[in-house]
Design an enzyme around this catalytic site. Structure first.
Site, PDB file in Angstrom:
ATOM      1  CB  ALA A  65      -0.885  -0.016   1.237  1.00 30.51           C
ATOM      2  N   GLY A 108       0.629  -4.984   1.091  1.00 29.04           N
ATOM      3  CA  GLY A 108      -0.588  -5.009   0.288  1.00 29.04           C
ATOM      4  C   GLY A 108      -0.363  -5.635  -1.089  1.00 29.04           C
ATOM      5  CD  GLU A 111      -2.259  -7.512   3.206  1.00 22.52           C
ATOM      6  OE1 GLU A 111      -1.907  -6.351   2.891  1.00 22.52           O
ATOM      7  OE2 GLU A 111      -2.796  -7.782   4.286  1.00 22.52           O
ATOM      8  CD  GLU A 131       1.879  -5.519   5.711  1.00 24.64           C
ATOM      9  OE1 GLU A 131       2.721  -6.409   5.979  1.00 24.64           O
ATOM     10  OE2 GLU A 131       0.998  -5.657   4.842  1.00 24.64           O
TER      11      GLU A 131
END
Ligand code: HXC
Length: 257
Positions: A65, A108, A111, A131
């Site tokens: 992200a 992300g 993911e 993260e």
């Protein structure tokens, strides 16, 4: 919608989405995710598309992200906008989706890849959930999908240390279906997608739904679900066509009926 973070193409019956923010290693900004959602929604509505591929560059599928976008976010903002919910379009897509991953698939990025139906990895792929090094944890399914994919020991180690896993380890652990040379990744993924798209689309979608059901229910209920769907397939013209073609020693011509 005009796309500035992704490139969208069709290759016969395959829809291809290439993440294209090279300056940020394809960091998944809200705008990029909105574009992916839009492209996926269109591919889902397009009767000609039988399979979708999401890929990145040779250096990065996606490095996570967008940290710069997230760094000043507050709890009320995250809550009010239901941050991450926009990503669900990928996980909820009913048509088969392949992630073709070369380079970094971090946070992300990993993911997003795991929301797809399977991952084909380039031999330079690196997967990770870093993260924790940023003072957070995975928030788009990493603690759940990674654990189901590779088991508790490895998932826990990866989420708690943030270490990366190379393609070999990812294949050994069940995170990816296959490794191919990074230079052939897209060609291989498109070929695999074309194979899937050559099948009956409703049958492929029911197959996807049934495999996914195994993550949501008990074995007994899952087997019952499978049987109901299997029985229903005998109501399709494509079942008749597939089995007739075998008996008549010819290639089936599925009509998605
Ligand atoms: C924003 C990013 C980014 C990211 C890289 N960049 N990753 N920008 N968000 N996630 C930017 C860098 O700031 C830099 O921009 C440019 O991309 C190139 O990156 P470098 O770090 O210079 O490249 P390199 O040295 O090759 O290192 C590659 C890397 C590293 C190891 C992948 O970039 C990295 O560690 N990135 C962050 C990985 C990460 O922590 N991901 C998890 C994010 S959190 P400039 O402008 O400086 O050139 C997350 C939460 C998910 O994903 C929760 C739900 C969505």
């Amino acid at each position: 919608m005009t796309y500035s973070n992704i490139i969208v193409e069709t290759h016969d019956k395959v829809g291809l989405i290439t993440l294209n923010r090279p300056d940020a290693l394809n960091a998944l900004s809200a705008q990029l995710i909105a574009e992916v959602d839009d492209a996926l929604t269109k591919f889902q509505a397009d009767k000609n598309i039988g399979c979708i591929v999401i890929t990145g560059s040779k250096k990065a599928f996606a490095a996570g992200a967008d940290i710069k976008e997230m760094q000043n976010k507050t709890y009320p903002e995250s809550y009010l906008e239901n941050f991450i919910s926009a990503w669900e379009t990928v996980a909820e897509c009913r048509k088969p989706i392949i992630a073709a991953v070369a380079g970094f698939a971090l946070g992300g990025g990993n993911e997003l890849a795991m929301m797809c139906d399977f991952i084909i990895a380039g031999d330079n792929a690196k997967f990770g959930q870093p993260e924790i090094r940023l003072g957070v944890m995975p928030g788009a399914g990493g603690t759940q999908r990674l654990t189901r994919a590779i088991g508790k020991a490895k998932a826990m180690e990866m989420c708690l240390t943030g270490r990366m896993m190379d393609a070999e380890e990812a294949e050994r652990s069940g995170l990816v279906s296959r490794i191919v040379p990074a230079d052939n990744l897209l060609e291989d993924a498109l070929k695999t997608a074309a194979t899937i798209a050559s099948m009956s689309l409703p049958i492929a979608m029911m197959t996807k739904e049934s495999v996914n059901r195994s993550f949501e229910t008990t074995l007994t209920e899952g087997i019952k679900f499978e049987r109901r769907v299997f029985h229903a397939m005998f109501a399709t013209a494509d079942q008749k066509e597939g089995m007739s073609a075998f008996v008549e020693k010819r290639t089936p011509e599925f009509k998605n009926k």
